[in-house]
Design a protein around this motif. Structure first.
Motif, PDB file in Angstrom:
ATOM      1  N   THR A   1       1.667  -8.145  -1.696  1.00 16.19           N
ATOM      2  CA  THR A   1       0.840  -6.945  -1.817  1.00 16.19           C
ATOM      3  C   THR A   1      -0.518  -7.361  -2.355  1.00 16.19           C
ATOM      4  O   THR A   1      -0.610  -7.875  -3.477  1.00 16.19           O
ATOM      5  CB  THR A   1       1.473  -5.929  -2.773  1.00 16.19           C
ATOM      6  N   PRO A   2      -1.597  -7.166  -1.599  1.00 17.54           N
ATOM      7  CA  PRO A   2      -2.928  -7.525  -2.104  1.00 17.54           C
ATOM      8  C   PRO A   2      -3.260  -6.698  -3.347  1.00 17.54           C
ATOM      9  O   PRO A   2      -3.072  -5.477  -3.349  1.00 17.54           O
ATOM     10  CB  PRO A   2      -3.859  -7.161  -0.938  1.00 17.54           C
ATOM     11  N   PRO A   3      -3.741  -7.328  -4.400  1.00 14.63           N
ATOM     12  CA  PRO A   3      -4.031  -6.578  -5.631  1.00 14.63           C
ATOM     13  C   PRO A   3      -5.105  -5.516  -5.435  1.00 14.63           C
ATOM     14  O   PRO A   3      -5.128  -4.521  -6.154  1.00 14.63           O
ATOM     15  CB  PRO A   3      -4.498  -7.665  -6.613  1.00 14.63           C
ATOM     16  N   GLU A   4      -5.963  -5.712  -4.438  1.00 12.20           N
ATOM     17  CA  GLU A   4      -7.051  -4.762  -4.225  1.00 12.20           C
ATOM     18  C   GLU A   4      -6.704  -3.666  -3.218  1.00 12.20           C
ATOM     19  O   GLU A   4      -7.463  -2.723  -3.030  1.00 12.20           O
ATOM     20  CB  GLU A   4      -8.313  -5.503  -3.767  1.00 12.20           C
ATOM     21  N   ARG A   5      -5.532  -3.776  -2.567  1.00  9.84           N
ATOM     22  CA  ARG A   5      -5.179  -2.800  -1.533  1.00  9.84           C
ATOM     23  C   ARG A   5      -3.685  -2.514  -1.575  1.00  9.84           C
ATOM     24  O   ARG A   5      -2.871  -3.254  -1.023  1.00  9.84           O
ATOM     25  CB  ARG A   5      -5.554  -3.309  -0.144  1.00  9.84           C
ATOM     26  N   ALA A   6      -3.302  -1.424  -2.210  1.00  8.23           N
ATOM     27  CA  ALA A   6      -1.892  -1.068  -2.292  1.00  8.23           C
ATOM     28  C   ALA A   6      -1.390  -0.408  -1.011  1.00  8.23           C
ATOM     29  O   ALA A   6      -0.184  -0.218  -0.839  1.00  8.23           O
ATOM     30  CB  ALA A   6      -1.657  -0.131  -3.475  1.00  8.23           C
ATOM     31  N   ASP A   7      -2.326  -0.065  -0.105  1.00  9.99           N
ATOM     32  CA  ASP A   7      -1.932   0.663   1.102  1.00  9.99           C
ATOM     33  C   ASP A   7      -1.595  -0.263   2.263  1.00  9.99           C
ATOM     34  O   ASP A   7      -1.334   0.196   3.373  1.00  9.99           O
ATOM     35  CB  ASP A   7      -3.053   1.612   1.527  1.00  9.99           C
ATOM     36  N   VAL A   8      -1.568  -1.579   2.031  1.00  8.85           N
ATOM     37  CA  VAL A   8      -1.233  -2.517   3.101  1.00  8.85           C
ATOM     38  C   VAL A   8      -0.203  -3.518   2.591  1.00  8.85           C
ATOM     39  O   VAL A   8      -0.050  -3.739   1.388  1.00  8.85           O
ATOM     40  CB  VAL A   8      -2.474  -3.285   3.623  1.00  8.85           C
ATOM     41  N   GLY A   9       0.507  -4.105   3.534  1.00  6.78           N
ATOM     42  CA  GLY A   9       1.367  -5.233   3.238  1.00  6.78           C
ATOM     43  C   GLY A   9       0.761  -6.460   3.893  1.00  6.78           C
ATOM     44  O   GLY A   9       0.380  -6.406   5.072  1.00  6.78           O
ATOM     45  N   ARG A  10       0.603  -7.532   3.152  1.00  2.00           N
ATOM     46  CA  ARG A  10      -0.015  -8.747   3.698  1.00  2.00           C
ATOM     47  C   ARG A  10       1.091  -9.706   4.141  1.00  2.00           C
ATOM     48  O   ARG A  10       1.907 -10.154   3.340  1.00  2.00           O
ATOM     49  CB  ARG A  10      -0.917  -9.404   2.661  1.00  2.00           C
ATOM     50  N   VAL A  11       1.124 -10.004   5.432  1.00  2.00           N
ATOM     51  CA  VAL A  11       2.118 -10.908   6.002  1.00  2.00           C
ATOM     52  C   VAL A  11       1.428 -12.215   6.365  1.00  2.00           C
ATOM     53  O   VAL A  11       0.430 -12.211   7.093  1.00  2.00           O
ATOM     54  CB  VAL A  11       2.776 -10.298   7.254  1.00  2.00           C
TER      55      VAL A  11
ATOM     56  N   TYR B   1      -2.240 -11.406   7.601  1.00  2.00           N
ATOM     57  CA  TYR B   1      -2.609 -10.161   8.280  1.00  2.00           C
ATOM     58  C   TYR B   1      -2.270  -8.989   7.370  1.00  2.00           C
ATOM     59  O   TYR B   1      -1.132  -8.871   6.892  1.00  2.00           O
ATOM     60  CB  TYR B   1      -1.855 -10.024   9.602  1.00  2.00           C
ATOM     61  N   ASP B   2      -3.260  -8.134   7.132  1.00  2.00           N
ATOM     62  CA  ASP B   2      -3.040  -6.930   6.345  1.00  2.00           C
ATOM     63  C   ASP B   2      -2.593  -5.804   7.266  1.00  2.00           C
ATOM     64  O   ASP B   2      -3.363  -5.335   8.122  1.00  2.00           O
ATOM     65  CB  ASP B   2      -4.321  -6.530   5.605  1.00  2.00           C
ATOM     66  N   LEU B   3      -1.331  -5.368   7.095  1.00  2.00           N
ATOM     67  CA  LEU B   3      -0.749  -4.329   7.934  1.00  2.00           C
ATOM     68  C   LEU B   3      -0.742  -3.009   7.181  1.00  2.00           C
ATOM     69  O   LEU B   3      -0.203  -2.935   6.060  1.00  2.00           O
ATOM     70  CB  LEU B   3       0.686  -4.692   8.320  1.00  2.00           C
ATOM     71  N   PRO B   4      -1.302  -1.952   7.747  1.00  2.00           N
ATOM     72  CA  PRO B   4      -1.279  -0.653   7.063  1.00  2.00           C
ATOM     73  C   PRO B   4       0.150  -0.135   6.965  1.00  2.00           C
ATOM     74  O   PRO B   4       0.946  -0.276   7.902  1.00  2.00           O
ATOM     75  CB  PRO B   4      -2.138   0.238   7.972  1.00  2.00           C
ATOM     76  N   LEU B   5       0.483   0.454   5.840  1.00  2.00           N
ATOM     77  CA  LEU B   5       1.830   0.976   5.624  1.00  2.00           C
ATOM     78  C   LEU B   5       1.976   2.412   6.099  1.00  2.00           C
ATOM     79  O   LEU B   5       3.097   2.917   6.207  1.00  2.00           O
ATOM     80  CB  LEU B   5       2.188   0.877   4.135  1.00  2.00           C
ATOM     81  N   THR B   6       0.857   3.080   6.376  1.00  2.00           N
ATOM     82  CA  THR B   6       0.890   4.456   6.874  1.00  2.00           C
ATOM     83  C   THR B   6      -0.024   4.581   8.078  1.00  2.00           C
ATOM     84  O   THR B   6      -0.951   3.784   8.275  1.00  2.00           O
ATOM     85  CB  THR B   6       0.423   5.453   5.793  1.00  2.00           C
ATOM     86  N   ASP B   7       0.258   5.603   8.902  1.00  2.00           N
ATOM     87  CA  ASP B   7      -0.588   5.829  10.069  1.00  2.00           C
ATOM     88  C   ASP B   7      -1.839   6.600   9.676  1.00  2.00           C
ATOM     89  O   ASP B   7      -2.077   6.872   8.491  1.00  2.00           O
ATOM     90  CB  ASP B   7       0.196   6.549  11.174  1.00  2.00           C
ATOM     91  N   ARG B   8      -2.629   6.960  10.668  1.00  2.00           N
ATOM     92  CA  ARG B   8      -3.901   7.642  10.382  1.00  2.00           C
ATOM     93  C   ARG B   8      -3.705   9.015   9.754  1.00  2.00           C
ATOM     94  O   ARG B   8      -4.622   9.588   9.182  1.00  2.00           O
ATOM     95  CB  ARG B   8      -4.717   7.770  11.668  1.00  2.00           C
ATOM     96  N   HIS B   9      -2.485   9.569   9.874  1.00  2.00           N
ATOM     97  CA  HIS B   9      -2.205  10.897   9.325  1.00  2.00           C
ATOM     98  C   HIS B   9      -1.446  10.820   8.001  1.00  2.00           C
ATOM     99  O   HIS B   9      -1.039  11.844   7.450  1.00  2.00           O
ATOM    100  CB  HIS B   9      -1.398  11.714  10.327  1.00  2.00           C
ATOM    101  N   GLY B  10      -1.232   9.612   7.499  1.00  2.00           N
ATOM    102  CA  GLY B  10      -0.543   9.449   6.227  1.00  2.00           C
ATOM    103  C   GLY B  10       0.955   9.286   6.331  1.00  2.00           C
ATOM    104  O   GLY B  10       1.629   9.158   5.301  1.00  2.00           O
TER     105      GLY B  10
END
Length: 235
Positions: free
Chosen positions: A40-50, A64-73
């Motif tokens: 988990t990047p310390p500066e971005r809790a909304d992504v998972g870094r693989v 690669y930083d993968l978003p954990l939610t879609d554009r609608h949350g």
């Protein structure tokens, strides 16, 4: 130590779960990418870094930083994330990697959010995605207070549209498993991921209705085969 057939069946189930997790490595033509880490990047809790690498040289690693939610949350299913990551791996250029910022370990980091969100809007799954999703529904170890009703003993891709799961119950002892045929494509021929209806319905069908779905199949790996393709499609 000598294992009896009941103990060996449990080892077979463990093997099926282990192979299932390793049979879907990221393949890019002749190249293969393996997972080096998930953080988990310390500066971005909304992504998972693989972090992936080629399995031989650590300096081949790319994160690669993968978003954990879609554009609608809404949350993005893990199968969608892995399929989207595979597409991202295939599409990025060496120039992008060279120009990317690096983390504390010197690993270049790319933001995969745009490609993941595009994938979620219009998924493009491969057969291995569908096979993994079908088998993994039965491969999750039960919670201690919830004994397993069915257990994955094996799986086989039969053709471009069908897989066969080999299942039993923990009480089956030395009895061979039974086979269940599941569809991997819809009626339009598109690959589909997730046959959760089968996982929910099979314990009920086992109580007496499953026999009507039995098919005439000569399979030495199981004692009987049941075809759930038409049943799942409501035929």
């Amino acid at each position: 130590m000598t294992w009896d057939e009941t103990g060996l069946s449990g080892l077979q189930a463990q093997l099926a779960r282990e192979v299932l997790g390793r049979a879907t490595a990221f393949t890019l033509g002749p190249e293969v990418r393996l997972a080096r880490g998930v953080v988990t990047p310390p500066e971005r809790a909304d992504v998972g870094r693989v972090v992936v690498w080629d399995g031989q040289r650590l300096d081949s690693s790319v994160a690669y930083d993968l978003p954990l939610t879609d554009r609608h949350g809404g949350n993005i299913p893990k199968g969608h994330l892995m399929a989207a990551l595979r597409d991202t791996l295939a599409d990025h250029s060496e120039h992008e990697v060279e120009q990317a910022p690096r983390d504390a370990f010197g690993i270049p980091v790319l933001d995969a959010s745009p490609s993941v969100h595009t994938f979620v809007t219009e998924p493009r799954f491969h057969l291995q995605d569908a096979l993994h999703a079908a088998a993994s529904a039965f491969a999750v170890p039960p919670e201690p207070e919830e004994p397993a009703e069915l257990r994955l003993r094996g799986f086989l891709l039969l053709d471009e549209a069908t897989c066969r799961l080999y299942l039993d119950t923990p009480e089956s002892e030395s009895a061979p498993p039974f086979g269940v045929d599941l569809p991997l494509r819809d009626e339009d021929g598109s690959v589909v991921v997730g046959v959760t209806a089968a996982h929910a319905a099979l314990p009920v069908l086992l109580l007496g209705e499953l026999e009507r779905l039995r098919k005439d199949a000569d399979d030495p790996y199981c004692r009987a085969v049941y075809d759930l393709e038409d049943w799942l499609r409501g035929r």
